[in-house]
Design an enzyme around this catalytic site. Structure first.
Site, PDB file in Angstrom:
ATOM      1  N   LYS A 100       0.943  -1.247  -0.025  1.00 44.55           N
ATOM      2  CA  LYS A 100      -0.239   0.111   0.143  1.00 44.55           C
ATOM      3  C   LYS A 100       0.936   1.091   0.033  1.00 44.55           C
ATOM      4  O   LYS A 100       1.352   1.518   0.984  1.00 44.55           O
ATOM      5  CB  LYS A 100      -0.900   0.007   1.370  1.00 44.55           C
ATOM      6  CG  LYS A 100      -2.124   0.584   1.144  1.00 44.55           C
ATOM      7  CD  LYS A 100      -1.970   2.309   0.854  1.00 44.55           C
ATOM      8  CE  LYS A 100      -1.858   3.081   2.019  1.00 44.55           C
ATOM      9  NZ  LYS A 100      -1.810   4.403   1.801  1.00 44.55           N
ATOM     10  N   GLY A 151       7.060   4.711   8.069  1.00 45.73           N
ATOM     11  CA  GLY A 151       6.374   5.906   8.075  1.00 45.73           C
ATOM     12  C   GLY A 151       6.582   6.641   9.419  1.00 45.73           C
ATOM     13  O   GLY A 151       7.569   6.468   9.917  1.00 45.73           O
ATOM     14  N   SER A 152       5.659   7.739   9.703  1.00 41.49           N
ATOM     15  CA  SER A 152       5.598   8.473  11.088  1.00 41.49           C
ATOM     16  C   SER A 152       5.425   7.635  12.110  1.00 41.49           C
ATOM     17  O   SER A 152       4.756   6.712  12.131  1.00 41.49           O
ATOM     18  CB  SER A 152       4.779   9.863  10.726  1.00 41.49           C
ATOM     19  OG  SER A 152       3.491   9.160  10.612  1.00 41.49           O
ATOM     20  N   THR A 155       1.784   7.374  13.077  1.00 40.01           N
ATOM     21  CA  THR A 155       0.991   6.093  12.425  1.00 40.01           C
ATOM     22  C   THR A 155       1.524   4.713  12.945  1.00 40.01           C
ATOM     23  O   THR A 155       0.642   3.916  12.953  1.00 40.01           O
ATOM     24  CB  THR A 155       1.205   6.496  10.999  1.00 40.01           C
ATOM     25  OG1 THR A 155       0.835   7.813  10.554  1.00 40.01           O
ATOM     26  CG2 THR A 155       0.314   5.470  10.001  1.00 40.01           C
ATOM     27  N   GLY A 156       2.717   4.746  13.272  1.00 36.33           N
ATOM     28  CA  GLY A 156       3.264   3.578  13.644  1.00 36.33           C
ATOM     29  C   GLY A 156       2.727   3.060  14.878  1.00 36.33           C
ATOM     30  O   GLY A 156       2.337   1.839  15.024  1.00 36.33           O
ATOM     31  N   GLU A 173       9.101   0.849  10.966  1.00 36.37           N
ATOM     32  CA  GLU A 173      10.479   1.670  10.430  1.00 36.37           C
ATOM     33  C   GLU A 173      10.149   3.210  10.668  1.00 36.37           C
ATOM     34  O   GLU A 173       9.222   3.657   9.691  1.00 36.37           O
ATOM     35  CB  GLU A 173      10.923   1.273   9.139  1.00 36.37           C
ATOM     36  CG  GLU A 173      11.422  -0.091   9.035  1.00 36.37           C
ATOM     37  CD  GLU A 173      12.742  -0.214   9.948  1.00 36.37           C
ATOM     38  OE1 GLU A 173      13.487   0.611  10.181  1.00 36.37           O
ATOM     39  OE2 GLU A 173      12.845  -1.413  10.264  1.00 36.37           O
ATOM     40  N   CYS A 207      14.792   9.428   6.103  1.00 40.06           N
ATOM     41  CA  CYS A 207      14.530   9.203   7.540  1.00 40.06           C
ATOM     42  C   CYS A 207      15.695   9.101   8.374  1.00 40.06           C
ATOM     43  O   CYS A 207      15.778   9.596   9.385  1.00 40.06           O
ATOM     44  CB  CYS A 207      13.787   7.654   7.788  1.00 40.06           C
ATOM     45  SG  CYS A 207      14.928   6.381   6.869  1.00 40.06           S
ATOM     46  N   GLU A 304      11.108  16.254  14.248  1.00 37.00           N
ATOM     47  CA  GLU A 304      11.774  15.899  12.814  1.00 37.00           C
ATOM     48  C   GLU A 304      11.384  16.647  11.837  1.00 37.00           C
ATOM     49  O   GLU A 304      10.210  16.639  11.443  1.00 37.00           O
ATOM     50  CB  GLU A 304      11.392  14.337  12.369  1.00 37.00           C
ATOM     51  CG  GLU A 304      11.905  13.774  11.093  1.00 37.00           C
ATOM     52  CD  GLU A 304      11.207  12.321  10.761  1.00 37.00           C
ATOM     53  OE1 GLU A 304      10.117  12.120  11.061  1.00 37.00           O
ATOM     54  OE2 GLU A 304      11.999  11.582  10.357  1.00 37.00           O
TER      55      GLU A 304
HETATM   56  P1  NAD Z   1       2.517   8.515   7.240  1.00 43.12           P
HETATM   57  O1  NAD Z   1       2.761   7.839   8.500  1.00 43.12           O
HETATM   58  O2  NAD Z   1       1.746   9.748   7.180  1.00 43.12           O
HETATM   59  O3  NAD Z   1       2.149   7.492   6.193  1.00 43.12           O
HETATM   60  C1  NAD Z   1       2.821   6.293   5.868  1.00 43.12           C
HETATM   61  C2  NAD Z   1       1.805   5.493   5.048  1.00 43.12           C
HETATM   62  O4  NAD Z   1       1.020   5.007   5.874  1.00 43.12           O
HETATM   63  C3  NAD Z   1       1.027   6.101   4.060  1.00 43.12           C
HETATM   64  O5  NAD Z   1       1.069   4.939   2.848  1.00 43.12           O
HETATM   65  C4  NAD Z   1      -0.297   6.102   4.435  1.00 43.12           C
HETATM   66  O6  NAD Z   1      -1.135   6.103   3.469  1.00 43.12           O
HETATM   67  C5  NAD Z   1      -0.399   5.061   5.559  1.00 43.12           C
HETATM   68  N1  NAD Z   1      -1.277   5.490   6.581  1.00 43.12           N
HETATM   69  C6  NAD Z   1      -1.508   6.329   7.303  1.00 43.12           C
HETATM   70  N2  NAD Z   1      -2.345   6.368   8.363  1.00 43.12           N
HETATM   71  C7  NAD Z   1      -2.321   4.885   8.366  1.00 43.12           C
HETATM   72  C8  NAD Z   1      -3.214   3.999   9.375  1.00 43.12           C
HETATM   73  N3  NAD Z   1      -3.724   4.800  10.610  1.00 43.12           N
HETATM   74  N4  NAD Z   1      -3.208   2.588   9.075  1.00 43.12           N
HETATM   75  C9  NAD Z   1      -2.385   2.113   8.186  1.00 43.12           C
HETATM   76  N5  NAD Z   1      -1.771   2.882   7.244  1.00 43.12           N
HETATM   77  C10 NAD Z   1      -1.908   4.134   7.332  1.00 43.12           C
HETATM   78  O7  NAD Z   1       4.386   8.845   6.818  1.00 43.12           O
HETATM   79  P2  NAD Z   1       4.731   9.899   5.693  1.00 43.12           P
HETATM   80  O8  NAD Z   1       4.433  11.337   5.874  1.00 43.12           O
HETATM   81  O9  NAD Z   1       4.171   9.176   4.412  1.00 43.12           O
HETATM   82  O10 NAD Z   1       6.166   9.459   5.801  1.00 43.12           O
HETATM   83  C11 NAD Z   1       7.213  10.298   6.399  1.00 43.12           C
HETATM   84  C12 NAD Z   1       8.067   9.449   7.791  1.00 43.12           C
HETATM   85  O11 NAD Z   1       8.279   8.334   7.288  1.00 43.12           O
HETATM   86  C13 NAD Z   1       8.895  10.123   8.362  1.00 43.12           C
HETATM   87  O12 NAD Z   1       8.699  10.306   9.809  1.00 43.12           O
HETATM   88  C14 NAD Z   1      10.238   9.491   7.883  1.00 43.12           C
HETATM   89  O13 NAD Z   1      11.261   9.557   9.053  1.00 43.12           O
HETATM   90  C15 NAD Z   1       9.591   8.101   8.124  1.00 43.12           C
HETATM   91  N6  NAD Z   1      10.433   7.094   7.379  1.00 43.12           N
HETATM   92  C16 NAD Z   1      10.993   6.291   8.145  1.00 43.12           C
HETATM   93  C17 NAD Z   1      11.651   5.450   7.477  1.00 43.12           C
HETATM   94  C18 NAD Z   1      12.476   4.208   8.233  1.00 43.12           C
HETATM   95  O14 NAD Z   1      13.239   3.238   7.471  1.00 43.12           O
HETATM   96  N7  NAD Z   1      12.874   4.428   9.429  1.00 43.12           N
HETATM   97  C19 NAD Z   1      12.115   5.447   5.924  1.00 43.12           C
HETATM   98  C20 NAD Z   1      11.457   6.373   5.285  1.00 43.12           C
HETATM   99  C21 NAD Z   1      10.643   7.242   6.003  1.00 43.12           C
END
Ligand code: NAD
Length: 400
Positions: A100, A151-152, A155-156, A173, A207, A304
């Site tokens: 996704k 992701g963020s 959300t994690g 991650e 990230c 961040e």
């Molecule tokens: P985000 O958390 O907003 O979204 C990431 C994904 O999650 C998207 O596909 C989104 O549609 C989905 N999503 C959102 N809410 C959800 C839910 N409730 N349940 C399931 N899926 C959901 O993050 P972003 O703004 O797209 O990315 C930026 C963040 O990602 C930054 O914090 C960055 O540091 C982090 N990141 C971490 C790594 C790593 O390896 N640690 C790598 C790249 C990015």
């Protein structure tokens, strides 16, 4: 076969990636080469059955079993390489995947999904694009047994709560606030450009980008001046134009966050060395920005930023700065810079993060695990560690 297939479409996918993500085309091509490399590295991995104990009466075997359906949910900064890292481990371990992508960057991933139809049997690799609610639906689905989320942090955390209801396995991650610590014996001329790219690669949307730079008093002005020259000579523009070094921010929401953090830093006494503004052109372009006279306690240092803005913090006491670097809930990566390698190593050992790079720009290796400590994540990607995360252990204890 998947790697070969992607390699034969490398330029087409890279062009889509640049147009939806914003990064310069040469960097999109580099991301696609990482994808190919990750798939090939994964194809070398295996988890053979291990005999743990054997005597005349008993043999105990350890098997790694696939979990079932793995959901791979990705962000918008490196959409294809992140999907490839997570999905390849899941597939090699014998799972099927549902990817996704972010609603901001679904197209390159969908393209890859389409060409994977010729490689995998139907249903093994699936890509479903959609908004956040599609990700949420996936994490609640009873057939999904594993969630690989990148992701963020908020959300994690939400995903971990949902996963707990059904005890789904998770690899998370998440975000970072990586410090770069320059030691007082560092060679500023040698390291300035590397430090610049630590912070500004992909316009800071990385990230493990350097998000706080700690510089000792004796080197501060020299390093700031060199970084200023580098920032002011950057070609910022359309990623499809040859020569572009930095693209825009990916989306309006991220541009607003960056503007807010810069305004807040200025309000708290931060001095803009260079940049500080949105660029006067269409698109989400922000000038590469350096800010001094800031410290912990303001948003730009504590949060961040995920954009082309670097706070530079002057320090005088190394022990104190290590403690300040660690005084955060985040712990993804860090860099340490100094000529005395032993001392740099000692400092690295005191940093609370999943990875520390010494005297080099961060890079990932297929032979090393990568992930965060504290709120920066749960679990690891990469190599055999990533593969194990996509499996469940089964012990078979045989009476002979
Ligand atoms: P985000 O958390 O907003 O979204 C990431 C994904 O999650 C998207 O596909 C989104 O549609 C989905 N999503 C959102 N809410 C959800 C839910 N409730 N349940 C399931 N899926 C959901 O993050 P972003 O703004 O797209 O990315 C930026 C963040 O990602 C930054 O914090 C960055 O540091 C982090 N990141 C971490 C790594 C790593 O390896 N640690 C790598 C790249 C990015």
């Amino acid at each position: 076969k998947a790697a070969d297939k992607i390699e034969s479409h490398l330029e087409d996918i890279a062009k889509i990636l640049t147009q939806e993500q914003g990064k310069p085309l040469d960097k999109a091509l580099a991301e696609m080469r990482v994808v190919v490399g990750r798939l090939r590295a994964a194809s070398e991995l295996s988890l053979p059955v291990k005999v743990l104990e054997e005597d005349e009466q008993t043999r105990i075997e350890l098997h790694h079993k696939p979990l079932g359906v793995a959901a791979v949910i990705t962000p918008w900064n490196y959409p294809v390489s992140i999907a490839a890292g997570q999905a390849s481990a899941a597939l090699i371990a014998g799972n099927t995947v549902v990817i996704k992508p972010s609603p901001y960057t679904p197209l390159a991933t969908l393209y890859v999904g389409a060409i994977m139809r010729d490689v995998f049997p139907a249903g093994v690799v699936n890509v479903i694009a959609g908004n956040d609610d599609v990700g949420a639906a996936l994490t609640k689905h009873p057939l999904v047994r594993k969630i690989s989320f990148t992701g963020s942090i908020p959300t994690g955390q939400a995903i971990a709560r949902v996963a707990a209801n059904d005890l789904k396995r998770v690899t998370l991650e998440l975000g970072g606030n990586d410090p770069a610590i320059v030691l007082d014996d560092a060679d500023v001329e040698k390291i300035a450009e590397d430090i610049f790219w630590c912070a500004f690669t992909n316009s800071g949307q990385l990230c493990f980008a350097t998000k706080r730079l700690y510089v000792p008093e004796n080197l501060h002005d020299d390093l700031v001046n060199r970084l200023k020259t580098l920032a002011e000579n950057m070609i910022v523009g359309d990623g499809m134009e040859e020569g572009t070094q930095l693209g825009p921010l990916n989306n309006a929401a991220q541009l607003n966050i960056i503007s807010e953090l810069v305004d807040d830093a200025k309000h708290h006494g931060g001095i803009i060395v260079t940049g500080g503004h949105r660029m006067n052109r269409p698109g989400y372009f922000f000038q590469p920005t350096l800010i001094t006279h800031v410290k912990e306690g303001i948003r730009l240092v504590d949060e961040e930023q995920f954009g082309p803005v670097l706070p530079i913090i002057k320090y005088s006491d190394l022990d104190d700065v290590i403690q300040r670097a660690n005084d955060t809930q985040m712990g993804l990566g860090a860099t340490v810079w100094g000529e005395d390698k032993e001392r740099a190593n000692q400092v690295a050992n005191q940093i609370e993060s999943g990875t520390v790079w010494i005297n080099q720009r961060p890079k990932l290796s297929p032979n090393a695990p990568f992930g965060g400590v504290k709120h920066s994540g749960v679990g690891r990607i990469g190599g055999i560690w990533g593969l194990k995360e996509a499996t469940e252990l089964q012990t078979i204890n045989i009476h002979k």
